[in-house]
Design a protein around this motif. Structure first.
Motif, PDB file in Angstrom:
ATOM      1  N   SER A 175       0.839  -1.202   0.000  1.00  0.00           N
ATOM      2  CA  SER A 175       0.000   0.000   0.000  1.00  0.00           C
ATOM      3  C   SER A 175       0.872   1.248   0.000  1.00  0.00           C
ATOM      4  O   SER A 175       2.070   1.182   0.314  1.00  0.00           O
ATOM      5  CB  SER A 175      -0.928   0.014   1.220  1.00  0.00           C
ATOM      6  OG  SER A 175      -0.178   0.045   2.423  1.00  0.00           O
ATOM      7  N   THR A 192      -4.563   5.339   1.645  1.00  0.00           N
ATOM      8  CA  THR A 192      -4.798   3.908   1.436  1.00  0.00           C
ATOM      9  C   THR A 192      -4.296   3.087   2.616  1.00  0.00           C
ATOM     10  O   THR A 192      -4.947   2.145   3.067  1.00  0.00           O
ATOM     11  CB  THR A 192      -4.135   3.399   0.141  1.00  0.00           C
ATOM     12  OG1 THR A 192      -2.723   3.601   0.213  1.00  0.00           O
ATOM     13  CG2 THR A 192      -4.679   4.119  -1.073  1.00  0.00           C
ATOM     14  N   SER A 193      -3.130   3.440   3.127  1.00  0.00           N
ATOM     15  CA  SER A 193      -2.600   2.736   4.287  1.00  0.00           C
ATOM     16  C   SER A 193      -3.319   3.143   5.572  1.00  0.00           C
ATOM     17  O   SER A 193      -3.417   2.347   6.512  1.00  0.00           O
ATOM     18  CB  SER A 193      -1.095   3.000   4.437  1.00  0.00           C
ATOM     19  OG  SER A 193      -0.368   2.387   3.398  1.00  0.00           O
ATOM     20  N   LEU A 242      -2.688  -1.765  -3.112  1.00  0.00           N
ATOM     21  CA  LEU A 242      -3.591  -0.621  -3.091  1.00  0.00           C
ATOM     22  C   LEU A 242      -2.903   0.506  -3.848  1.00  0.00           C
ATOM     23  O   LEU A 242      -1.907   1.070  -3.369  1.00  0.00           O
ATOM     24  CB  LEU A 242      -3.908  -0.191  -1.649  1.00  0.00           C
ATOM     25  CG  LEU A 242      -4.854  -1.127  -0.863  1.00  0.00           C
ATOM     26  CD1 LEU A 242      -4.178  -2.444  -0.485  1.00  0.00           C
ATOM     27  CD2 LEU A 242      -5.384  -0.449   0.378  1.00  0.00           C
ATOM     28  N   ASN A 301     -10.822   1.918  -2.474  1.00  0.00           N
ATOM     29  CA  ASN A 301     -10.457   2.169  -1.087  1.00  0.00           C
ATOM     30  C   ASN A 301     -10.399   3.649  -0.713  1.00  0.00           C
ATOM     31  O   ASN A 301     -10.461   3.989   0.467  1.00  0.00           O
ATOM     32  CB  ASN A 301      -9.130   1.483  -0.734  1.00  0.00           C
ATOM     33  CG  ASN A 301      -7.987   1.929  -1.626  1.00  0.00           C
ATOM     34  OD1 ASN A 301      -7.641   3.096  -1.692  1.00  0.00           O
ATOM     35  ND2 ASN A 301      -7.382   0.972  -2.328  1.00  0.00           N
ATOM     36  N   THR A 355      -8.108  -1.282  -4.670  1.00  0.00           N
ATOM     37  CA  THR A 355      -7.400  -2.466  -4.183  1.00  0.00           C
ATOM     38  C   THR A 355      -7.453  -3.521  -5.266  1.00  0.00           C
ATOM     39  O   THR A 355      -8.535  -3.917  -5.700  1.00  0.00           O
ATOM     40  CB  THR A 355      -8.053  -3.007  -2.897  1.00  0.00           C
ATOM     41  OG1 THR A 355      -8.130  -1.955  -1.935  1.00  0.00           O
ATOM     42  CG2 THR A 355      -7.259  -4.168  -2.345  1.00  0.00           C
ATOM     43  N   HIS A 367     -10.825  -5.925   5.135  1.00  0.00           N
ATOM     44  CA  HIS A 367     -10.541  -4.563   4.667  1.00  0.00           C
ATOM     45  C   HIS A 367     -11.716  -3.633   4.958  1.00  0.00           C
ATOM     46  O   HIS A 367     -11.542  -2.496   5.401  1.00  0.00           O
ATOM     47  CB  HIS A 367     -10.249  -4.586   3.163  1.00  0.00           C
ATOM     48  CG  HIS A 367      -9.754  -3.286   2.634  1.00  0.00           C
ATOM     49  ND1 HIS A 367      -9.852  -2.934   1.304  1.00  0.00           N
ATOM     50  CD2 HIS A 367      -9.168  -2.229   3.258  1.00  0.00           C
ATOM     51  CE1 HIS A 367      -9.335  -1.723   1.138  1.00  0.00           C
ATOM     52  NE2 HIS A 367      -8.918  -1.280   2.302  1.00  0.00           N
TER      53      HIS A 367
END
Length: 391
Positions: free
Chosen positions: A101, A106-107, A150, A173, A291, A312
């Protein structure tokens, strides 16, 4: 063709390792002229994809704001071989699903899952890799070092084209993270930008495409504004700090950090809202991150991948509903240095987990808009229906 590329990538990876106690498994060891040639070709494929996606992804991949810790240098990929022949469609002996990611929203949406995985509280075993730039992950997903990544939405489409369809999008995401930041309260619409100088990143990439689209749909063109492009978001933030009259376009969490550093600044326009106003009836959304999974991995591991999607979704809900706790985990992971900044930025990062038809409508609409401006930005043409995971 898919099979050919897969074989090339396997040769490039060399010898796969197997988790201790999981039985004996071997893969071909390079030693012949043909195998050496296959390695070279596979490496070329990965490099080509990385070069294609790098320019487009660099400016839209939201990295940590000024003052955040450096991106981790650790690489994922223990080489643990997967049991692709299991009748139960399960990962062999709990071999880890390897996930990459970007260091940004995203992370931020993954931190709860990262935390649970580190405590052994998930049904799957996960290994996580964070990177500051998309091209650091592109080659790894292409050559099989990562199973899931991601990445920016258009980079996923480029990968799909370059790997002959060996990419499937599981979910969206992150929606739009671009904001117009200024101290001028008179800016309330895109038309108010006419005649203004605007500092931003992303020349020839998604931020510029989005800006041009929004200007055009509001009766303006690029010639009606003076777009000054910088290479890094930190440069734009620095200009805004030095000149309170300047106008900038920044991604989160940079936008929030800039406003904290200079109390005169505020977010005056949200590009996500502007996009949505123009696409009320189309289902199209401004999409930042998706993702994706290698299609060959998905075919052999549908049950573990389905479990990942559930994990997720739960993690994204945690990030949006428990911002204080999530912010502490974000700071712990080094995504944003200070938890208070992360907590303040979280509501504006548009972290989501959109799947199925909603995901397909939003993503295809977004890619169609980019395709209309520059087909190269999505790999030359719209991806096929197999690009979208529809369980």
């Amino acid at each position: 063709m898919k099979k050919h590329i897969s074989l090339l990538l396997m040769a490039f990876m060399g010898v796969s390792l197997v988790l201790g106690g999981c039985g004996k498994s071997t893969s071909g060891t390079p030693g012949t002229e043909s195998q050496t040639k296959a390695q070279t070709e596979a490496k070329t494929v990965a490099q080509t994809i990385a070069q294609t996606g790098d320019k487009t992804a660099r400016d839209q991949a939201s990295e940590s704001p000024s003052g955040a810790a450096s991106s981790p240098d650790s690489e994922s990929g223990s080489g643990d071989e997967l049991n692709t022949g299991s009748d139960e469609n399960k990962l062999n002996c709990q071999a880890a699903i390897r996930i990459g990611s970007l260091k940004g929203p995203t992370s931020m949406g993954l931190v709860s899952l990262m935390d649970k995985a580190s405590k052994g509280e998930t049904s799957n075993v996960y290994e996580f890799t964070m990177a500051g730039k998309a091209d650091e992950l592109v080659g790894k997903i292409a050559d099989g070092v990562l199973d899931i990544a991601l990445l920016p939405a258009n980079v996923a489409s480029v990968l799909y084209a370059k790997t002959q369809g060996n990419i499937t999008v599981l979910d969206i995401n992150t929606l739009g993270v671009l904001y117009v930041v200024a101290s001028d309260d008179s800016i309330t619409s895109m038309s108010d930008l006419k005649g203004r100088t605007i500092y931003m990143t992303g020349k020839g990439t998604t931020p510029e495409y989005v800006m041009n689209y929004l200007l055009k749909e509001n009766g303006l063109s690029a010639s009606d504004v003076d777009l000054q492009f910088k290479s890094e978001a930190t440069e734009v933030a620095s200009l805004l700090k030095q000149d309170s009259s300047a106008i900038g376009v920044l991604p989160q969490p940079f936008a929030t950090a800039a406003c904290i550093q200079n109390p005169d600044l505020k977010t005056v326009l949200d590009f996500t809202e502007q996009w949505n106003m123009l696409n009320k009836d189309t289902g199209s959304m401004l999409v930042t991150g998706v993702t994706l999974v290698r299609s060959d991995f998905l075919r052999e591991n549908r049950s573990p991948v389905a479990d990942f999607i559930k994990d997720h979704e739960a993690s994204t809900l945690f990030a949006t509903e428990h911002t204080e706790d999530a912010a502490r985990l974000i700071a712990k992971q080094g995504i944003v240095e200070k938890a208070p900044i992360a907590q303040k930025a979280l509501p504006y990062c548009n972290i989501v987990c959109l799947t199925g038809q909603e995901m397909k409508d939003a993503l295809s609409g977004y890619l169609s808009t980019l395709n209309g401006q520059d087909p190269k930005s999505i790999g030359g043409q719209m991806p096929g229906d197999d690009f979208y995971y529809m369980p």
